[in-house]
Design a protein around this motif. Structure first.
Motif, PDB file in Angstrom:
ATOM      1  N   ARG A 138       0.955  -1.289  -0.124  1.00  0.00           N
ATOM      2  CA  ARG A 138       0.109   0.031  -0.004  1.00  0.00           C
ATOM      3  C   ARG A 138       0.769   1.143  -0.024  1.00  0.00           C
ATOM      4  O   ARG A 138       1.847   1.289   0.615  1.00  0.00           O
ATOM      5  N   LYS A 139       0.436   2.247  -0.744  1.00  0.00           N
ATOM      6  CA  LYS A 139       1.159   3.552  -0.777  1.00  0.00           C
ATOM      7  C   LYS A 139       1.103   4.269   0.315  1.00  0.00           C
ATOM      8  O   LYS A 139      -0.108   4.001   1.017  1.00  0.00           O
ATOM      9  N   LEU A 140       2.324   4.898   0.837  1.00  0.00           N
ATOM     10  CA  LEU A 140       2.137   5.656   1.932  1.00  0.00           C
ATOM     11  C   LEU A 140       1.471   7.023   1.536  1.00  0.00           C
ATOM     12  O   LEU A 140       1.371   7.553   0.198  1.00  0.00           O
ATOM     13  N   PRO A 141       0.753   7.760   2.620  1.00  0.00           N
ATOM     14  CA  PRO A 141      -0.176   8.834   2.452  1.00  0.00           C
ATOM     15  C   PRO A 141       0.511  10.020   1.590  1.00  0.00           C
ATOM     16  O   PRO A 141      -0.139  10.708   0.622  1.00  0.00           O
ATOM     17  N   GLU A 142       1.764  10.066   1.849  1.00  0.00           N
ATOM     18  CA  GLU A 142       2.513  11.243   1.221  1.00  0.00           C
ATOM     19  C   GLU A 142       2.962  10.994  -0.362  1.00  0.00           C
ATOM     20  O   GLU A 142       3.561  11.734  -1.003  1.00  0.00           O
ATOM     21  N   SER A 143       2.513   9.993  -0.908  1.00  0.00           N
ATOM     22  CA  SER A 143       2.605   9.442  -2.386  1.00  0.00           C
ATOM     23  C   SER A 143       2.159  10.559  -3.118  1.00  0.00           C
ATOM     24  O   SER A 143       0.856  11.014  -3.213  1.00  0.00           O
ATOM     25  N   LYS A 144       2.723  10.900  -4.378  1.00  0.00           N
ATOM     26  CA  LYS A 144       2.322  11.966  -5.226  1.00  0.00           C
ATOM     27  C   LYS A 144       1.864  11.305  -6.388  1.00  0.00           C
ATOM     28  O   LYS A 144       2.178   9.948  -6.661  1.00  0.00           O
ATOM     29  N   PRO A 145       0.813  11.799  -7.341  1.00  0.00           N
ATOM     30  CA  PRO A 145       0.315  11.202  -8.285  1.00  0.00           C
ATOM     31  C   PRO A 145       1.528  10.606  -9.278  1.00  0.00           C
ATOM     32  O   PRO A 145       2.389  11.168  -9.615  1.00  0.00           O
TER      33      PRO A 145
END
Length: 164
Positions: A138-145
């Motif tokens: 799962r991507k961390l919340p601070e991942s950018k598009p």
């Protein structure tokens, strides 16, 4: 005049080559959340996996990105080179696995299409996916598009007979 015909012929050849490259992964349809849809494993890959005793469900550990060994790691949409940490069938570590990353959904999706044996030879077609239990891809919340930050630089790679 001859130069213009030659230039036109070269441009046409280049366009044809680029079109073929784009359609090799262009056949993968994307779901509304940006994750890849179902894809069949090629007959060539199934035969190669059988010869290498890499049966569906066989698994090993990989370093997800050959260029990033410490956590967290950043992945981008597109091609990926991973490093096999354990033997997988007759494929010996540290073989390279080549695949594609999609970061559009809540989790990263990694599909592997080729393996490069560590002792040389030609690349071998395969069908495998990267997985970790309990949502760890799962991507961390601070991942950018277009990117995915992951807590772990390692994942399990599992052999499959098709991509779902």
């Amino acid at each position: 005049m001859i130069f213009h015909r030659f230039a036109l012929l070269c441009c046409a050849a280049l366009l044809l080559t680029l079109t073929r490259c784009a359609t090799s992964l262009g056949a993968v349809s994307l779901r509304p959340d940006g994750t890849p849809g179902p894809e069949e494993c090629s007959e060539e890959a199934r035969k190669a996996m059988n010869y290498l005793r890499m049966f569906v469900g066989e698994a090993a550990w990989v370093q997800i990105d050959a260029n990033q060994s410490s956590s967290p790691i950043t992945l981008y949409n597109g091609p990926l080179e991973s490093v096999l940490e354990d033997n997988l069938g007759l494929l010996e570590a540290p073989a390279r696995l080549y695949g594609h990353v999609w970061t559009g959904g809540p989790q990263v999706v990694i599909r592997y299409y080729e393996a490069q044996p560590v002792k040389g030879g030609n690349k071998v077609p395969i069908c495998a996916v990267a997985r970790l239990g309990m949502g760890q891809l799962r991507k961390l919340p601070e991942s950018k598009p277009g990117t995915a930050l992951l807590d772990s630089s390692r994942a399990g790679v599992f052999m499959v007979d098709s991509f779902r």
